[in-house]
Design a protein around this motif. Structure first.
Motif, mmCIF file in Angstrom:
data_model
loop_
_atom_site.group_PDB
_atom_site.id
_atom_site.type_symbol
_atom_site.label_atom_id
_atom_site.label_comp_id
_atom_site.label_asym_id
_atom_site.label_seq_id
_atom_site.Cartn_x
_atom_site.Cartn_y
_atom_site.Cartn_z
ATOM 1 N N SER A 124 -1.026 -5.392 -11.376
ATOM 2 C CA SER A 124 -1.121 -5.143 -9.937
ATOM 3 C C SER A 124 -0.780 -3.704 -9.571
ATOM 4 C CB SER A 124 -0.187 -6.093 -9.172
ATOM 5 O OG SER A 124 -0.574 -7.445 -9.362
ATOM 6 N N LYS B 35 -2.335 -2.531 -6.226
ATOM 7 C CA LYS B 35 -3.715 -2.964 -5.980
ATOM 8 C C LYS B 35 -3.791 -4.367 -5.381
ATOM 9 C CE LYS B 35 -4.650 -2.263 -10.306
ATOM 10 N NZ LYS B 35 -5.357 -2.191 -11.604
ATOM 11 N N ASN B 36 -2.830 -5.212 -5.713
ATOM 12 C CA ASN B 36 -2.883 -6.614 -5.297
ATOM 13 C C ASN B 36 -1.626 -6.998 -4.524
ATOM 14 O OD1 ASN B 36 -5.324 -6.968 -6.802
ATOM 15 N ND2 ASN B 36 -4.086 -7.165 -8.661
ATOM 16 N N ASN C 264 -1.269 0.256 -9.638
ATOM 17 C CA ASN C 264 -2.344 1.221 -9.852
ATOM 18 C C ASN C 264 -1.829 2.331 -10.767
ATOM 19 O OD1 ASN C 264 -4.322 3.268 -9.659
ATOM 20 N ND2 ASN C 264 -4.977 2.487 -7.677
ATOM 21 N N GLU D 17 -4.167 7.260 -4.498
ATOM 22 C CA GLU D 17 -4.645 5.943 -4.107
ATOM 23 C C GLU D 17 -3.451 5.012 -3.882
ATOM 24 O OE1 GLU D 17 -7.110 4.749 -7.320
ATOM 25 O OE2 GLU D 17 -8.143 6.685 -7.418
ATOM 26 N N PRO D 18 -3.690 3.833 -3.324
ATOM 27 C CA PRO D 18 -2.585 2.870 -3.194
ATOM 28 C C PRO D 18 -1.921 2.612 -4.545
ATOM 29 C CG PRO D 18 -4.515 2.126 -1.981
ATOM 30 C CD PRO D 18 -4.944 3.326 -2.778
ATOM 31 N N SER E 145 -2.670 6.052 -9.980
ATOM 32 C CA SER E 145 -1.898 6.640 -8.894
ATOM 33 C C SER E 145 -0.488 6.996 -9.359
ATOM 34 C CB SER E 145 -1.830 5.669 -7.718
ATOM 35 O OG SER E 145 -3.113 5.448 -7.183
ATOM 36 N N SER F 13 0.840 -1.186 0.000
ATOM 37 C CA SER F 13 0.000 0.000 0.000
ATOM 38 C C SER F 13 0.876 1.237 0.000
ATOM 39 C CB SER F 13 -0.922 0.005 1.221
ATOM 40 O OG SER F 13 -0.149 0.014 2.411
#
Length: 286
Positions: free
Chosen positions: A134, A16-17, A136, A12-13, A139, A3
């Motif tokens: 994975s 994502k995964n 983002n 945002e993070p 971001s 994160s």
């Protein structure tokens, strides 16, 4: 799960995964790269039964050990320490492996080691795609917009892809025409170029148009391209020493020109990524 915490609103993070699969898979890829390269150096007569294969791949095995494996492990290490540059270099290091092992798969004779090269290609490609998915991209764009030269980098990626396309098509036409001096390994290298050129072109267009995925892919593609040129320069120096092959001065100078063209936007991009991360407060954590 990775994160990214930031004091800037709207960030945002970055991931994502969970990246556990990417770490495990990339570690396996690095181990296989070391095993395949060491075997090629120590047992070259068994793995490369023809002079053509020895001349094409022996020096490349050395480059894989001194360049391919370190850039992959280094990217993973930096990403794990929360360095955005490492996270964005990581897919590029995997793409370096994809480019490398496409050539092996198309040039090598069927054997047990052929299955290793095929596994390396498939695993590197799958891990690269999973890793990019994975990240983002929105971001990353938020961090890099205004800090990196999108149009310059995208334009150079597009130009290099078109240049390599012209060279590759002419080489493949030469092979189809039945030129007696055209070797199987040269055809394999042209196939490798032909399969990765669209990635440069699409990545360049996305970056030129400032699409989120362009910021993620652009960093990795610039990294892969620069490392590819560095690897080619090392191979061209080592090959005459290891195999007695002739040193092509004109080809060497040509690759130097290509590398200089690629390194200019790459250096500016690296500076922009570092500046983008330094503007916010936060770290990547597992």
């Amino acid at each position: 799960m990775a994160s990214y915490d930031s004091s800037r609103p709207g960030i945002e993070p970055l991931v994502k995964n969970n990246l556990n699969f990417a770490y495990i898979s990339s570690s396996a890829i690095a181990l296989l790269m070391v095993a395949a390269s060491v075997a090629g150096i120590l047992y070259q007569s068994e793995i490369y039964p023809t002079d053509e294969l020895v001349q094409s791949f022996l020096a490349n095995d050395v480059v894989t050990l001194v360049l391919g494996v370190p850039i992959l492990l280094g990217s993973m290490f930096l990403a794990g320490r929360g360095v955005l540059l490492g996270l964005l270099f990581w897919p590029g290091a995997l793409f370096f492996a994809v480019y490398n092992y496409i050539t092996y798969v198309f040039a090598m004779l069927l054997s047990w080691w052929y299955l290793v090269y095929l596994l390396l290609l498939a695993l590197s490609l799958y891990t690269m795609i999973a890793l990019v998915a994975s990240i983002n991209a929105s971001s990353v764009k938020g961090l890099l917009t205004g800090n990196v030269p999108e149009r310059l980098a995208g334009g150079i990626l597009i130009a290099l892809s078109l240049l390599f396309l012209a060279v590759t098509v002419s080489g493949m036409v030469m092979g189809v025409s039945g030129d007696s001096t055209y070797q199987v390994t040269e055809l394999a290298l042209n196939v490798s170029d032909f399969l990765v050129i669209p990635c440069w072109l699409i990545g360049g267009v996305l970056l030129w148009r400032r699409r989120p995925l362009g910021y993620v892919g652009g960093t990795g593609l610039l990294f892969q391209g620069c490392m590819m040129f560095v690897g080619l320069l090392i191979v061209m120096v080592l090959s005459p020493l290891l195999t007695g092959d002739q040193f092509g001065l004109s080809d060497y100078l040509q690759i130097i020109v290509y590398s200089l063209i690629a390194f200019v936007p790459f250096g500016l991009f690296v500076r922009g990524v570092i500046r983008g991360q330094s503007e916010i407060t936060g770290v990547l954590t597992e």
